[in-house]
Design an enzyme around this catalytic site. Structure first.
Site, mmCIF file in Angstrom:
data_model
loop_
_atom_site.group_PDB
_atom_site.id
_atom_site.type_symbol
_atom_site.label_atom_id
_atom_site.label_comp_id
_atom_site.label_asym_id
_atom_site.label_seq_id
_atom_site.Cartn_x
_atom_site.Cartn_y
_atom_site.Cartn_z
ATOM 1 C CE LYS A 139 23.288 -8.845 -1.331
ATOM 2 N NZ LYS A 139 22.731 -7.882 -0.335
ATOM 3 C CD GLU B 256 9.352 -9.635 -8.643
ATOM 4 O OE1 GLU B 256 9.277 -8.520 -9.210
ATOM 5 O OE2 GLU B 256 9.165 -9.811 -7.449
ATOM 6 C CB CYS C 4 8.094 -5.147 -7.552
ATOM 7 S SG CYS C 4 7.574 -6.662 -6.762
ATOM 8 C CD GLU D 41 9.916 -0.204 -9.557
ATOM 9 O OE1 GLU D 41 9.326 -1.218 -9.225
ATOM 10 O OE2 GLU D 41 11.132 -0.165 -9.799
#
Ligand code: NAD
Ligand code: MN
Length: 507
Positions: free
Chosen positions: A211, A285, A319, A416
């Protein structure tokens, strides 16, 4: 790229007469580097107006469809299917049939040939894939063309080679596939993440239901077309589009043997909870808050290039972005000055323009998140500098931004940002650098810039980060394993280590 070493003040800039330059606001500092538009052609790209689900080797309609837009213009590119739990169930059943009847029975060398064919077809269609990646996600064409697409092909080439050599990957141990892999990927590297997920799964003999993210489904759908074109047996790769609910239906489907997820830590944790008590294998991850550590003895101009690419590459939608700069105190002012000068030369704008360095933010939602965190940085007392570039009227944009005077307790040092926002902190000793670098919930990556090899290795072995770059940043290669520590997740993708999550290894 050559450019001015010393910054010029606004008064010194003489705009060159440029007929192609659109009428607009007065020239700003930085516009001295404005190039004539150099857009990559898009007329060779034939997008369908509507994409169905790719299930069992066929395009199957869904009950609902949703639009995907270009974040640089907000133009609607196509409609894609929103897979319901029933659609997901059909895809998982197709993958199961293909696993049992075809893929797990096929000679490994034959499996390898199919994977090679995918790799070659990606190369053949690289121009189209790069343009669609930049259209759908907003990243500069020079990145999708030179990074995303070639490394995606390289992943398929690399893992194709392993298909008939698994016995050598884990000598003395039996290695068997797991079955059906359910894979959910994010929007920052849509094709590349699909390659990272699909290539090792297929090489190990598993079948796949993947997906893609709801804002960037198109290159995964082109990859489905590629699977069709190379005659991959039906059901070996299934692509189901949709948002979080579709992803959730996929990972919690009882017919899935292995879940691989890349995305936010919040969703990763939810998936881990949903899978607790099942026999499903899981790799995650997740996010990162990487430290890019610059010592006074480093080649500073090179380091500045690394800092720039570490945080402004792909608009900081990475990331492993180097979103915290730890700079040795004695060179702080010099590095910040060089960094600001270099930032002024970054071209922000049309992702399809070959001269663009920083493209569009992937979605309005992501832009809002970035703005909120940047506002918190200002409120908490850090000093902000954003390049004063004229941003396009339509679409989602954020100028390259740095914060100085940041402390570890600031939100911009801990959370982040997933945008082009760098927080700058200082250190005095290598020990302090390690302590600050490791002072985070995350542990995905880090960078070290120093002239001293011994110092680099000493430091690298003490950083709690899955990937440590030395005198470079954001370099990817299919032979190198990638993955995190702590809340950045677990499991490795890439290299020989990237095979293990897709195998039952005895002995
Ligand atoms: P997200 O985690 O919500 O989405 C990632 C993928 O998971 C998408 O395909 C999404 O549809 C799917 N998903 C969402 N909810 C799900 C659920 N409950 N079960 C299964 N799948 C689900 O990430 P996002 O909202 O797109 O981005 C939010 C933040 O995630 C960003 O700000 C960034 O910090 C982080 N992020 C990290 C990475 C990475 O590479 N590690 C990539 C993208 C985003
Ligand atoms: Mn889109």
């Amino acid at each position: 790229m050559t450019m001015q070493k010393t910054p010029r003040t606004k008064a010194q800039i003489t705009p060159r007469p440029d007929a192609a330059r659109p009428a607009g606001p007065a020239l700003e500092f930085g516009d001295a580097w404005t190039y004539a538009p150099a857009p990559e052609a898009r007329d060779h790209v034939k997008l369908k107006s509507r994409y169905d689900l790719f299930v069992d080797g066929r395009w199957q309609p869904a009950k609902k469809y949703f639009p995907t837009i270009s974040p640089s213009t907000e133009e609607k590119l196509a409609e894609v299917a929103e897979a319901s739990p029933e659609d997901v169930d059909r895809a998982v059943s197709a993958a199961r049939r293909a696993y049992e009847r075809v893929w797990s029975k096929m000679k490994p060398g034959e499996r390898g040939k199919y994977i090679y064919r995918i790799a070659r077809r990606i190369q053949e269609k690289s121009r189209e894939l790069a343009v669609v990646e930049s259209l759908d996600g907003g990243k500069p064409i020079k990145e999708s063309r030179d990074v995303d697409v070639p490394i995606s092909a390289a992943h398929f080439f690399y893992y194709a080679g392993w298909a008939d050599k698994l016995a050598y990957a884990f000598p003395g141990a039996g290695a068997r596939p797991l079955g059906v892999a359910g894979q959910v990927i994010p929007w920052n590297f849509p094709l590349l993440m699909a390659a990272w997920k699909i290539a090792p799964a297929l090489a190990c003999g598993n079948t796949v239901v993947l997906k893609p993210a709801e804002t960037t489904p198109l290159t995964a759908l082109l990859l489905a077309q590629i699977c069709e074109e190379i005659d991959l047996p039906p059901g070996v790769v299934n692509i189901v589009t949709g948002a979080g609910a579709t992803g959730s239906a996929l990972v919690s489907h009882p017919g899935v043997d292995k879940v691989a997820f890349t995305g936010s830590t919040a969703v990763g944790k939810r998936i881990q909870q949903a899978l607790a008590g099942t026999s499903k294998r899981l790799t995650l991850e997740l996010g990162g808050k990487a430290a890019n550590i610059v010592f006074a003895d480093a080649a500073l101009d090179q380091a500045v290039e690394g800092i720039i690419s570490g945080i402004f590459f792909n608009q900081g939608h990475v990331c492993c972005a180097g979103s915290r700069l730890l700079v040795e105190e004695s060179v702080h002012d010099l590095v910040v000055k060089k960094l600001r000068d270099r930032m002024m030369t970054l071209r922000v704008g049309d992702p399809l323009d070959k001269n663009t360095d920083v493209g569009a933010i992937n979605s309005r939602m992501q832009l809002d998140k970035i703005k909120e965190l940047v506002a918190a940085g200002e409120r908490e007392g850090a000093e902000r500098f954003s390049t004063p570039c004229a941003l396009p009227q339509k679409g989602f944009w954020f100028s390259p931004t740095i914060f100085t005077g940041v402390t570890l307790s600031h939100r911009i040092a801990r959370e982040e940002s997933f945008g082009p926002v760098l927080s700058i902190l200082t250190f005095r000793t290598p020990e302090e650098a390690i302590e600050k670098a490791n002072n985070t919930f995350y542990g995905l990556s880090a960078g070290i810039w120093t002239d001293k090899g011994a110092k680099l290795f000493w430091l690298a072995s003490r950083l709690k980060a899955g990937v440590v770059w030395g005198n470079t940043y954001n370099k990817f290669d299919p032979t190198s394993p990638f993955g995190g520590y702590k809340e950045s997740g677990f499991g490795r993708e890439g290299g020989r280590a990237g095979l293990a999550p897709y195998l039952e290894i005895d002995g």
